[in-house]
Scaffold this active site. Structure first.
Site, mmCIF file in Angstrom:
data_model
loop_
_atom_site.group_PDB
_atom_site.id
_atom_site.type_symbol
_atom_site.label_atom_id
_atom_site.label_comp_id
_atom_site.label_asym_id
_atom_site.label_seq_id
_atom_site.Cartn_x
_atom_site.Cartn_y
_atom_site.Cartn_z
ATOM 1 N N ARG A 69 40.648 38.236 34.020
ATOM 2 C CA ARG A 69 40.375 36.883 33.560
ATOM 3 C C ARG A 69 38.884 36.727 33.296
ATOM 4 O O ARG A 69 38.051 37.336 33.972
ATOM 5 C CB ARG A 69 40.807 35.860 34.620
ATOM 6 C CG ARG A 69 42.315 35.605 34.669
ATOM 7 C CD ARG A 69 42.677 34.545 35.676
ATOM 8 N NE ARG A 69 42.398 34.962 37.032
ATOM 9 C CZ ARG A 69 41.329 34.627 37.735
ATOM 10 N NH1 ARG A 69 40.431 33.791 37.252
ATOM 11 N NH2 ARG A 69 41.156 35.075 38.954
ATOM 12 N N TYR A 197 44.701 40.348 27.855
ATOM 13 C CA TYR A 197 44.924 40.559 29.294
ATOM 14 C C TYR A 197 45.699 39.395 29.927
ATOM 15 O O TYR A 197 45.415 38.219 29.651
ATOM 16 C CB TYR A 197 43.592 40.747 30.048
ATOM 17 C CG TYR A 197 43.827 40.640 31.545
ATOM 18 C CD1 TYR A 197 44.434 41.691 32.237
ATOM 19 C CD2 TYR A 197 43.566 39.467 32.243
ATOM 20 C CE1 TYR A 197 44.753 41.568 33.579
ATOM 21 C CE2 TYR A 197 43.884 39.332 33.589
ATOM 22 C CZ TYR A 197 44.465 40.390 34.248
ATOM 23 O OH TYR A 197 44.796 40.257 35.570
ATOM 24 N N LYS A 206 48.379 30.990 34.793
ATOM 25 C CA LYS A 206 47.233 30.239 35.288
ATOM 26 C C LYS A 206 46.913 29.042 34.386
ATOM 27 O O LYS A 206 46.562 27.967 34.862
ATOM 28 C CB LYS A 206 46.009 31.155 35.443
ATOM 29 C CG LYS A 206 46.207 32.251 36.503
ATOM 30 C CD LYS A 206 46.499 31.648 37.812
ATOM 31 C CE LYS A 206 46.853 32.511 38.988
ATOM 32 N NZ LYS A 206 46.502 33.842 39.197
ATOM 33 N N HIS A 226 47.445 27.493 44.006
ATOM 34 C CA HIS A 226 47.410 28.963 43.918
ATOM 35 C C HIS A 226 47.938 29.540 45.239
ATOM 36 O O HIS A 226 47.179 30.070 46.039
ATOM 37 C CB HIS A 226 45.957 29.394 43.663
ATOM 38 C CG HIS A 226 45.790 30.816 43.232
ATOM 39 N ND1 HIS A 226 44.580 31.464 43.297
ATOM 40 C CD2 HIS A 226 46.663 31.726 42.722
ATOM 41 C CE1 HIS A 226 44.702 32.705 42.849
ATOM 42 N NE2 HIS A 226 45.957 32.891 42.502
ATOM 43 N N SER A 248 42.223 35.279 44.222
ATOM 44 C CA SER A 248 42.795 36.412 43.492
ATOM 45 C C SER A 248 42.479 37.734 44.202
ATOM 46 O O SER A 248 41.346 37.943 44.653
ATOM 47 C CB SER A 248 42.230 36.458 42.078
ATOM 48 O OG SER A 248 42.511 35.241 41.434
ATOM 49 N N CYS A 250 43.389 38.799 47.079
ATOM 50 C CA CYS A 250 43.087 38.662 48.500
ATOM 51 C C CYS A 250 44.351 38.668 49.358
ATOM 52 O O CYS A 250 44.325 38.245 50.514
ATOM 53 C CB CYS A 250 42.264 37.404 48.755
ATOM 54 S SG CYS A 250 40.581 37.557 48.141
ATOM 55 N N ASP A 277 52.340 33.704 43.978
ATOM 56 C CA ASP A 277 51.062 33.341 43.339
ATOM 57 C C ASP A 277 50.872 31.841 43.130
ATOM 58 O O ASP A 277 49.772 31.345 43.268
ATOM 59 C CB ASP A 277 50.948 34.061 41.989
ATOM 60 C CG ASP A 277 49.529 34.110 41.454
ATOM 61 O OD1 ASP A 277 48.629 34.520 42.202
ATOM 62 O OD2 ASP A 277 49.320 33.724 40.285
ATOM 63 N N ARG A 376 47.912 46.148 36.851
ATOM 64 C CA ARG A 376 48.964 45.243 37.341
ATOM 65 C C ARG A 376 50.355 45.742 37.000
ATOM 66 O O ARG A 376 50.541 46.550 36.086
ATOM 67 C CB ARG A 376 48.781 43.867 36.692
ATOM 68 C CG ARG A 376 47.421 43.218 37.000
ATOM 69 C CD ARG A 376 47.546 41.999 37.823
ATOM 70 N NE ARG A 376 46.285 41.580 38.407
ATOM 71 C CZ ARG A 376 46.199 40.646 39.354
ATOM 72 N NH1 ARG A 376 47.270 40.053 39.794
ATOM 73 N NH2 ARG A 376 45.040 40.327 39.867
#
Ligand code: GTP
Ligand code: SPV
Ligand code: MN
Length: 591
Positions: A69, A197, A206, A226, A248, A250, A277, A376
């Protein structure tokens, strides 16, 4: 596929702007999806993996300059700048439409525009919201088909309504200098250009489910966060749900799919994943806070995912999965990433598409990695062995505890509990974490990341804090709010807490507190467990270590206070007075 004039007029307008050769409506059928996969393989956009080991799985590589991002190129375009606030980048809507209009102009010449009708949340449910994404990327189409409920049936539900989120995406030249991810919350519109991406282009995620949805949530009295959602099943069959916000990369996906340590498994404990998420939260008729996961798949971090850390995630990716920027083992046409196992492939193509020499691989040097640190997998939720039976429940699940957490080498203890909702909101607002590879920019720098939403609040952060406080007043049976930190390190930089499945031990303490089953020690920052109340049965960790992990280091907290003050100042004059009161209270208690 539809007679909806709002949809048709908008698509016409966007097609006039971008000038695609043709327009293809995504109906969600297996035939169309399979034809798109074949087409993408024929052009090299996708690489088909070994059909025995990875049935229906594909690899995609994004441009080398387009792997995460881009927060500095993400804009919230409200009429008034103060409504976007100081934490967001802002552009006036008219200016932004004009600027991006130039970039979109003719960008789909010689290409196909795909129309993806999709629902975030169970289609037609009270929680759900509809979006339509226009894109010139098959990769985006195939990802959206996994991540959302997409296809013709969504247009049937929409009928002739104008209530949908309009998303426009064009790859254009993948030009970093002209990459923009722009949100127009007042127009229900998202424009994304020059990226391929995930977080920049899967507009349901998002962009819609957090930035636009947080704006709508404030207007309509709910919350878009989130957060992962998980259920812990006790041996007697009772299930309690927790939602947790970590920045993100974590640990949300890992926690959401955790496998209980053996001692608990033997007793009959289970963990169910509802989401990894994003959570949309509403007050239920029973006065509790209820959560749904608006997504239909996982867009998870690959590196570090393995048989020990997250076997459920690994199993989820064994079929019907799209991998992005991982390494390709050319001996058997399978995928590999750092932390999958200790056998890096001898014959391998790295994420950039170059031959990779494992002999030169240096674990400490990210530039020698075969897979990008933010590589990912996109996998359907139904593939997950521990997916909750409530996953498709339109009403969601009732939340007993909200957990905030970040990557902090020191300051934050393993776990603590806030005094009440207002103090819990304060705890969320002062969250801090070391930055990760999920966003472009430096990695490992501590920055304040309130509620793990710094990059995702679609309006003024001060108003967002106020909305949290407001919600707390409206929820008769509000969840308790906690904070965790799995990432404390010793002097050599090693993680002290084993983490992963063993995080269950901390969640059980949290639920014991909610049930009023255990006492706790009151400290300046909140309630901290008594050492004996964290179950360490079957762990090599000693009581002394737990004591150390639970220590509240007054000196580093005092240092933090200055940084919090600076951050509040940056957020600006809409930070609620209640949070300044909490800050004063913390400062006084620290002495
Ligand atoms: P986003 O998808 O970017 O929002 O990330 P996420 O929050 O879902 O993070 P994820 O679960 O994918 O974890 C990211 C990284 O943190 C991986 O490298 C994990 O191995 C690591 N990680 C996750 N949980 C733990 C933990 O309990 N302890 C330690 N030390 N590392 C963890
Ligand atoms: C994150 O960065 O928090 C993610 C991945 O979950 S992305 O979809 O790229 O935002
Ligand atoms: Mn995320």
């Amino acid at each position: 596929m539809t007679k909806n004039v709002h949809v048709l007029n908008w698509i016409n307008e966007m097609a006039e702007l971008t000038q695609p050769d043709k327009i293809v409506w995504i109906d969600g059928s297996d035939e169309q999806t399979e034809a798109l996969r074949k087409e993408a393989v024929s052009t090299g956009e996708l690489i088909r993996l070994n059909p025995e080991q990875y049935p229906n799985c594909y690899l995609h590589r994004t441009a080398v300059n387009d792997v995460a991002r881009v927060e500095n190129r993400t804009f919230i375009c409200t009429t008034k700048q103060e409504d976007a606030g100081n934490i967001n980048n802002w552009m006036a809507p008219s200016e932004c439409y004009a600027k991006l209009g130039k970039l979109f102009k003719g960008s789909m010449k010689g290409r196909t525009m795909y129309v993806i009708p999709y629902s975030m949340g169970v289609p037609g449910s009270e929680f759900a919201k509809i979006g339509i994404e226009l894109t010139d990327s098959i990769y985006v189409v195939l990802n959206m088909l996994i991540m959302t409920r997409a296809g013709k049936q969504i247009l049937d539900i929409l009928g002739d309504s104008a209530d949908f989120i309009k998303g426009l995406h064009a790859r254009a030249d993948i030009d970093e200098e002209n990459r923009y991810i722009c949100h127009f919350p007042e127009d229900n519109t998202i424009w994304s250009v020059n990226s391929g991406y995930g977080g920049n282009v899967l507009l349901g995620k998002k962009c819609f489910a957090l930035r636009i949805a947080s704006y709508l949530g404030r207007k309509e009295g709910w919350m878009a966060e989130h957060m992962l959602i998980l259920g812990i099943e006790y041996p007697d069959g009772d299930i309690k749900y927790i939602s947790a916000a970590f920045p993100s990369a974590c640990g949300k996906t890992n926690l959401a799919m955790l496998i209980p340590p053996e001692v608990f498994r033997k007793k009959g404990y289970k963990v169910w994943c509802v989401g990894d998420d994003i959570a949309w939260l509403r007050i239920g008729k029973d006065g509790r806070l209820w959560a749904v996961n608006p997504e239909n798949g996982f867009f998870g971090v690959a590196p570090g995912t393995n048989e020990h850390s997250n076997p459920n995630a690994l199993a989820t990716t064994k079929k019907d999965t799209i991998f992005t920027n991982v390494a390709l083992n050319t001996d058997d046409n399978t995928v590999w990433w750092e932390g999958l196992d200790n056998n890096p492939p001898k014959n391998c193509i790295d994420w950039k598409g170059n031959k990779w020499d494992y002999a030169n691989y240096d674990k400490k040097d990210k530039s020698t990695c075969a897979a990008h640190p933010n590589s990912r997998f996109t996998a359907p939720a139904v593939n997950c062995p521990c997916i909750s039976p409530e996953f498709n429940n339109a009403a969601g699940v009732p939340i007993s505890a909200i957990v905030f957490g970040g990557r902090r080498a020191r300051t934050a203890p393993l776990v603590y509990e806030s005094f009440n909702w207002q103090h819990g909101t304060f705890v969320g607002s002062i969250m801090a974490s070391e930055t990760t590879a999920a966003a472009a920019g430096a990695v490992g720098v501590v920055r304040r990341d309130p509620m793990a939403m710094r990059p995702f609040v679609g309006y003024n952060m001060g108003d967002y804090f106020a909305h949290w406080l407001e919600m707390g007043k409206k929820i008769p049976h509000a969840p308790k709010i906690f904070h965790v930190n799995w990432f404390r390190t010793d002097d050599e930089g090693h993680f002290i807490w084993p983490g992963f499945g063993d995080n269950m031990r901390v969640l059980l303490w949290i639920l014991d507190r909610v049930a009023g089953k255990v006492d706790a020690r009151e400290t300046a920052i909140g309630y901290v467990p008594n050492v004996d109340d964290i179950n360490i049965e079957g762990l090599s960790v000693t009581k002394e270590t737990i004591t150390e992990l639970l220590d509240v280091d007054t000196a580093s907290w005092k240092q933090d206070i200055e940084n919090i003050k600076e951050f509040y100042k940056l957020v600006g004059d809409r930070v609620p007075a209640e949070l300044y009161d909490e800050l004063k209270g913390l400062e006084a208690r620290l002495g």
